[in-house]
Design an enzyme around this catalytic site. Structure first.
Site, PDB file in Angstrom:
ATOM      1  N   SER A   1       0.811  -1.213   0.000  1.00 28.49           N
ATOM      2  CA  SER A   1       0.000   0.000   0.000  1.00 28.49           C
ATOM      3  C   SER A   1       0.843   1.261   0.000  1.00 28.49           C
ATOM      4  O   SER A   1       0.341   2.346  -0.284  1.00 28.49           O
ATOM      5  CB  SER A   1      -0.930  -0.009   1.209  1.00 28.49           C
ATOM      6  OG  SER A   1      -0.211  -0.228   2.398  1.00 28.49           O
TER       7      SER A   1
ATOM      8  N   GLY B   1       4.240   1.402  -1.486  1.00 27.31           N
ATOM      9  CA  GLY B   1       5.252   1.485  -2.524  1.00 27.31           C
ATOM     10  C   GLY B   1       5.502   0.147  -3.188  1.00 27.31           C
ATOM     11  O   GLY B   1       4.755  -0.816  -3.000  1.00 27.31           O
TER      12      GLY B   1
ATOM     13  N   LYS C   1      13.603  -0.141  -3.408  1.00 26.34           N
ATOM     14  CA  LYS C   1      12.275   0.138  -2.853  1.00 26.34           C
ATOM     15  C   LYS C   1      11.899   1.584  -3.129  1.00 26.34           C
ATOM     16  O   LYS C   1      12.555   2.509  -2.641  1.00 26.34           O
ATOM     17  CB  LYS C   1      12.260  -0.139  -1.348  1.00 26.34           C
ATOM     18  CG  LYS C   1      10.895   0.050  -0.706  1.00 26.34           C
ATOM     19  CD  LYS C   1      10.917  -0.369   0.755  1.00 26.34           C
ATOM     20  CE  LYS C   1       9.532  -0.279   1.369  1.00 26.34           C
ATOM     21  NZ  LYS C   1       9.536  -0.721   2.784  1.00 26.34           N
TER      22      LYS C   1
ATOM     23  N   ASP D   1       4.487  -4.860  11.988  1.00 24.29           N
ATOM     24  CA  ASP D   1       3.845  -5.370  10.764  1.00 24.29           C
ATOM     25  C   ASP D   1       4.410  -6.740  10.415  1.00 24.29           C
ATOM     26  O   ASP D   1       4.761  -7.011   9.261  1.00 24.29           O
ATOM     27  CB  ASP D   1       4.034  -4.398   9.601  1.00 24.29           C
ATOM     28  CG  ASP D   1       3.121  -4.736   8.415  1.00 24.29           C
ATOM     29  OD1 ASP D   1       2.098  -5.420   8.627  1.00 24.29           O
ATOM     30  OD2 ASP D   1       3.421  -4.317   7.283  1.00 24.29           O
TER      31      ASP D   1
END
Length: 266
Positions: A70, A72, A91, A188
């Site tokens: 959500s 990148g 990234k 996460d």
């Protein structure tokens, strides 16, 4: 003749052309037009992502995608050198604040790893951070890792034996121990954020990455931060702990709960 008269071969009839023979100038003009008609189209301009004066490059951003979330996209890139091109991960982040936060955390973790404080913590190296050469995107360049646990689970028919689950659990607990020793909670944790090593001699080791949502649960004095409530859920809904759902500030217990959910789903 063995054939009937109607089937005997007759010489072709040559009809005189009503047009005058083409001159050499006209013939040259026709050949020029035909050569232009069959000439291959010129290739489109390159859309490669070039970084740090082309030291790092993503050759085909459309197809060289390693992962997408959500915030990148992570691309398969290369580091150009005189001897050989080395694989890297690039990234590109849509949120500059989260990208800067992740860069600071990587530097913090590696500063303590180099001192030998957390040898059990395996994370990719931060090779470079900045903007693309065209100035359009903020990116970070990291060591390339192998396939994630989620990808390996899908590739093996969504079925792991007890030995594999136990190995993943032991390796992941060592990684969390290293993070928690340095006062960091991931926030996460999920199978997508664990991966094996890229090189052949690293494929029996587990790594963790993606620290854009991570935070420190210890303050500057090494004390546990006080509990906060009424917060929004942070992380991935499927692996979030009950306390995270209830709006409590995340700590080490939430990381262990997320790991347990990830193992249970295997």
């Amino acid at each position: 003749s063995p054939y009937p008269p109607m089937l005997t071969k007759q010489p072709p009839l040559v009809q005189p052309s009503p047009f005058p023979p083409a001159t050499s100038k006209a013939q040259a003009l026709v050949e020029s037009v035909l050569s232009q008609a069959v000439a291959p189209p010129s290739p489109p301009p390159s859309s490669a992502l070039k970084l740090h004066h082309s030291i790092f490059e993503v050759v085909d951003p459309v197809h060289d995608v390693l992962g997408q979330g959500s915030y990148g996209t992570v691309y398969a890139g290369v580091q150009r050198s005189q001897t050989a091109d080395l694989p890297v991960a690039v990234k590109a982040h849509d949120d500059a604040f989260l990208l800067d936060r992740e860069v600071q955390l990587y530097r913090y973790l590696w500063r303590h790893k180099k001192r030998g404080l957390v040898p059990q913590l395996r994370i990719p190296r931060l090779l470079w951070e900045g903007t693309t050469d065209d100035g359009k995107q903020r990116v970070v360049v990291l060591d390339r890792l192998g396939t994630s646990l989620d990808q390996r689970f899908d590739a093996q028919g969504k079925c792991w034996g007890h030995a594999t689950v136990c190995w993943v659990a032991c390796e992941a607990l060592r990684l969390l121990e290293g993070l928690h020793t340095l006062g960091v909670v991931h926030r996460d944790l999920k199978p997508d954020n664990f991966a094996i090593g890229y090189d052949a001699d690293e494929r029996h080791r587990l790594y963790t990455f993606d620290f854009g949502l991570s935070s420190q649960y210890l303050d500057k004095d090494g004390q546990h931060r006080p509990m906060r409530t009424g917060l929004t859920l942070i992380g991935t809904l499927r692996y979030a702990s009950l306390a995270n759902h209830d709006g409590h500030q995340q700590s080490r217990r939430d990381a262990l709960a997320a790991l347990g959910y990830g193992l249970w789903c295997r």
